[in-house]
Design a protein around this motif. Structure first.
Motif, PDB file in Angstrom:
ATOM      1  N   ALA A 101       4.617  26.887  47.307  1.00  0.00           N
ATOM      2  CA  ALA A 101       5.647  26.335  47.983  1.00  0.00           C
ATOM      3  C   ALA A 101       6.110  24.863  47.450  1.00  0.00           C
ATOM      4  CB  ALA A 101       5.465  26.325  49.441  1.00  0.00           C
ATOM      5  N   GLY A 102       4.837  24.134  46.846  1.00  0.00           N
ATOM      6  CA  GLY A 102       5.198  22.900  46.402  1.00  0.00           C
ATOM      7  C   GLY A 102       5.368  21.920  47.421  1.00  0.00           C
ATOM      8  N   PRO A 103       6.314  20.779  47.231  1.00  0.00           N
ATOM      9  CA  PRO A 103       7.436  21.030  46.667  1.00  0.00           C
ATOM     10  C   PRO A 103       7.403  20.600  45.194  1.00  0.00           C
ATOM     11  CG  PRO A 103       7.526  18.968  47.957  1.00  0.00           C
ATOM     12  CD  PRO A 103       6.227  19.767  48.183  1.00  0.00           C
ATOM     13  N   SER A 104       6.257  19.931  44.546  1.00  0.00           N
ATOM     14  CA  SER A 104       6.111  19.563  43.366  1.00  0.00           C
ATOM     15  C   SER A 104       4.940  20.265  42.464  1.00  0.00           C
ATOM     16  CB  SER A 104       5.743  18.210  43.559  1.00  0.00           C
ATOM     17  OG  SER A 104       7.020  17.322  44.060  1.00  0.00           O
ATOM     18  N   ASP A 105       4.104  20.425  43.253  1.00  0.00           N
ATOM     19  CA  ASP A 105       2.876  21.155  42.356  1.00  0.00           C
ATOM     20  C   ASP A 105       2.687  22.705  42.456  1.00  0.00           C
ATOM     21  OD1 ASP A 105       2.447  18.841  41.636  1.00  0.00           O
ATOM     22  OD2 ASP A 105       0.648  18.631  42.866  1.00  0.00           O
ATOM     23  N   GLY A 106       2.513  23.278  41.279  1.00  0.00           N
ATOM     24  CA  GLY A 106       2.074  24.765  41.574  1.00  0.00           C
ATOM     25  C   GLY A 106       0.641  25.053  42.006  1.00  0.00           C
ATOM     26  N   VAL A 107      -0.187  26.390  41.911  1.00  0.00           N
ATOM     27  CA  VAL A 107      -1.141  26.328  42.339  1.00  0.00           C
ATOM     28  C   VAL A 107      -2.127  27.197  41.185  1.00  0.00           C
ATOM     29  CG1 VAL A 107      -0.745  28.456  43.609  1.00  0.00           C
ATOM     30  CG2 VAL A 107      -2.578  27.231  44.249  1.00  0.00           C
ATOM     31  N   SER A 108      -3.125  27.124  41.020  1.00  0.00           N
ATOM     32  CA  SER A 108      -3.948  28.006  40.103  1.00  0.00           C
ATOM     33  C   SER A 108      -5.301  28.588  41.071  1.00  0.00           C
ATOM     34  CB  SER A 108      -4.789  27.008  38.936  1.00  0.00           C
ATOM     35  OG  SER A 108      -5.577  27.874  38.156  1.00  0.00           O
ATOM     36  N   PHE A 109      -4.999  29.550  41.816  1.00  0.00           N
ATOM     37  CA  PHE A 109      -5.662  30.059  42.719  1.00  0.00           C
ATOM     38  C   PHE A 109      -6.979  31.003  42.125  1.00  0.00           C
ATOM     39  CE2 PHE A 109      -6.789  33.843  45.504  1.00  0.00           C
ATOM     40  CZ  PHE A 109      -7.041  32.999  46.851  1.00  0.00           C
ATOM     41  N   HIS A 110      -8.264  30.645  42.740  1.00  0.00           N
ATOM     42  CA  HIS A 110      -9.499  31.030  42.178  1.00  0.00           C
ATOM     43  C   HIS A 110     -10.346  31.394  43.079  1.00  0.00           C
ATOM     44  CE1 HIS A 110     -12.907  31.453  39.436  1.00  0.00           C
ATOM     45  NE2 HIS A 110     -13.582  30.414  40.048  1.00  0.00           N
ATOM     46  N   VAL A 111     -11.117  32.326  43.040  1.00  0.00           N
ATOM     47  CA  VAL A 111     -12.305  32.826  44.065  1.00  0.00           C
ATOM     48  C   VAL A 111     -13.440  32.830  43.337  1.00  0.00           C
ATOM     49  CG1 VAL A 111     -13.231  34.593  45.670  1.00  0.00           C
ATOM     50  CG2 VAL A 111     -10.627  34.488  45.292  1.00  0.00           C
ATOM     51  N   VAL A 112     -14.188  31.831  43.568  1.00  0.00           N
ATOM     52  CA  VAL A 112     -15.602  31.640  42.967  1.00  0.00           C
ATOM     53  C   VAL A 112     -16.691  32.866  43.168  1.00  0.00           C
ATOM     54  CG1 VAL A 112     -17.596  30.104  42.737  1.00  0.00           C
ATOM     55  CG2 VAL A 112     -15.416  29.199  43.224  1.00  0.00           C
ATOM     56  N   GLY A 113     -17.266  33.356  42.282  1.00  0.00           N
ATOM     57  CA  GLY A 113     -18.012  34.608  42.315  1.00  0.00           C
ATOM     58  C   GLY A 113     -17.612  36.041  42.023  1.00  0.00           C
ATOM     59  N   THR A 114     -16.319  35.746  41.882  1.00  0.00           N
ATOM     60  CA  THR A 114     -15.687  37.342  41.687  1.00  0.00           C
ATOM     61  C   THR A 114     -14.409  37.273  40.439  1.00  0.00           C
ATOM     62  OG1 THR A 114     -14.743  39.586  42.619  1.00  0.00           O
ATOM     63  CG2 THR A 114     -13.932  37.246  43.390  1.00  0.00           C
ATOM     64  N   VAL A 115     -14.051  38.524  39.993  1.00  0.00           N
ATOM     65  CA  VAL A 115     -13.121  38.353  39.122  1.00  0.00           C
ATOM     66  C   VAL A 115     -12.052  39.264  39.664  1.00  0.00           C
ATOM     67  CG1 VAL A 115     -12.402  39.339  36.855  1.00  0.00           C
ATOM     68  CG2 VAL A 115     -14.867  38.557  37.033  1.00  0.00           C
ATOM     69  N   PHE A 116     -10.790  39.090  39.533  1.00  0.00           N
ATOM     70  CA  PHE A 116      -9.729  39.813  39.649  1.00  0.00           C
ATOM     71  C   PHE A 116      -9.508  40.987  38.783  1.00  0.00           C
ATOM     72  CE2 PHE A 116      -7.914  35.290  41.198  1.00  0.00           C
ATOM     73  CZ  PHE A 116      -8.413  35.485  42.414  1.00  0.00           C
ATOM     74  N   ASP A 117      -9.181  42.016  39.369  1.00  0.00           N
ATOM     75  CA  ASP A 117      -8.992  43.300  38.351  1.00  0.00           C
ATOM     76  C   ASP A 117      -7.444  43.712  38.491  1.00  0.00           C
ATOM     77  OD1 ASP A 117      -8.547  44.706  40.745  1.00  0.00           O
ATOM     78  OD2 ASP A 117     -10.104  45.812  40.650  1.00  0.00           O
ATOM     79  N   THR A 118      -6.633  43.029  39.488  1.00  0.00           N
ATOM     80  CA  THR A 118      -5.252  43.064  39.365  1.00  0.00           C
ATOM     81  C   THR A 118      -4.482  41.789  39.517  1.00  0.00           C
ATOM     82  OG1 THR A 118      -5.617  45.350  40.745  1.00  0.00           O
ATOM     83  CG2 THR A 118      -3.316  44.386  40.755  1.00  0.00           C
ATOM     84  N   VAL A 119      -3.649  41.694  38.961  1.00  0.00           N
ATOM     85  CA  VAL A 119      -2.564  40.430  38.903  1.00  0.00           C
ATOM     86  C   VAL A 119      -1.377  40.779  38.917  1.00  0.00           C
ATOM     87  CG1 VAL A 119      -2.295  38.004  38.148  1.00  0.00           C
ATOM     88  CG2 VAL A 119      -4.588  38.929  38.256  1.00  0.00           C
ATOM     89  N   TYR A 120      -0.545  40.388  39.831  1.00  0.00           N
ATOM     90  CA  TYR A 120       0.924  40.456  40.027  1.00  0.00           C
ATOM     91  C   TYR A 120       1.610  39.190  40.187  1.00  0.00           C
ATOM     92  CZ  TYR A 120       5.290  43.008  41.682  1.00  0.00           C
ATOM     93  OH  TYR A 120       6.599  43.292  41.771  1.00  0.00           O
ATOM     94  N   LYS A 121       2.542  38.735  39.417  1.00  0.00           N
ATOM     95  CA  LYS A 121       3.397  37.480  39.481  1.00  0.00           C
ATOM     96  C   LYS A 121       4.767  38.032  39.217  1.00  0.00           C
ATOM     97  CE  LYS A 121       2.773  34.140  36.524  1.00  0.00           C
ATOM     98  NZ  LYS A 121       2.187  32.765  35.904  1.00  0.00           N
ATOM     99  N   GLU A 122       5.582  37.195  40.064  1.00  0.00           N
ATOM    100  CA  GLU A 122       7.023  37.248  39.705  1.00  0.00           C
ATOM    101  C   GLU A 122       7.457  38.600  39.300  1.00  0.00           C
ATOM    102  OE1 GLU A 122       9.270  34.556  40.517  1.00  0.00           O
ATOM    103  OE2 GLU A 122       7.454  34.127  41.504  1.00  0.00           O
ATOM    104  N   GLY A 123       7.039  39.564  40.030  1.00  0.00           N
ATOM    105  CA  GLY A 123       7.641  40.927  39.615  1.00  0.00           C
ATOM    106  C   GLY A 123       7.063  41.862  38.618  1.00  0.00           C
ATOM    107  N   ALA A 124       5.939  41.385  38.332  1.00  0.00           N
ATOM    108  CA  ALA A 124       5.330  42.096  37.093  1.00  0.00           C
ATOM    109  C   ALA A 124       3.731  42.083  37.256  1.00  0.00           C
ATOM    110  CB  ALA A 124       5.805  41.571  35.802  1.00  0.00           C
TER     111      ALA A 124
END
Length: 164
Positions: free
Chosen positions: A85-108
């Motif tokens: 949401a910002g208003p100025s910074d993005g985010v780098s979301f990370h969960v320690v100790g696991t790996v994402f097997d699915t990533v969907y961003k901006e409709g893709a």
């Protein structure tokens, strides 16, 4: 607009992509900067313009999920919807100790289950969103953070409690 967004005038709308499989748990995390003070005051607006928030947060409260942990069980599929949401910074979301097997961003989809590889982060820029999915391998406590450590140390962090 800076004052409007900087004072929490935003939200999240989740629109499932066509054919989205069920997850055992879904959480919506809205990442933002928190500027304390009287809304619209000269001191608050100055902090916004200088990009010096009092905290970075998920869903409006610094470190709230360190005490009110998100709860799942080992082996369950978990979907994290993340909005920057910002208003100025993005985010780098990370969960320690696991790996994402699915990533969907901006409709893709950037990564789908069964595909090659995995991902450590979901990184929407300001005003973007998406989701990442994982299955926690074992019981325990798994930290989640905005991997910009300035943000994590100032409140953009929490914990997933995984039962056996």
């Amino acid at each position: 607009m800076l004052q409007h967004l900087g004072n929490g005038m935003y939200g999240a709308v989740v629109i499932d992509p066509p054919g989205l499989a069920e997850a055992d748990h879904e959480y919506v995390l809205v990442s933002s900067e928190l500027y304390l003070g009287t809304p619209g005051s000269a001191s608050q607006v100055a902090k916004m313009r200088q990009d010096t928030p009092d905290a970075w947060v998920f869903n409006g409260v610094a470190a709230q999920y360190a005490k009110a942990m998100l709860k799942v069980r080992a082996g369950e599929r978990v979907r994290f919807w993340v909005v920057a949401a910002g208003p100025s910074d993005g985010v780098s979301f990370h969960v320690v100790g696991t790996v994402f097997d699915t990533v969907y961003k901006e409709g893709a989809y950037l990564l789908r289950p069964g595909g090659a590889g995995g991902s450590q982060v979901l990184d929407p820029a300001v005003a973007q969103g998406g989701f990442a999915e994982t299955t926690f391998p074992a019981a325990g406590h798994y930290s989640f953070v905005d991997h910009d450590m300035r943000h994590a140390e100032a409140g953009a962090m929490g914990m997933v409690e995984v039962g056996g």
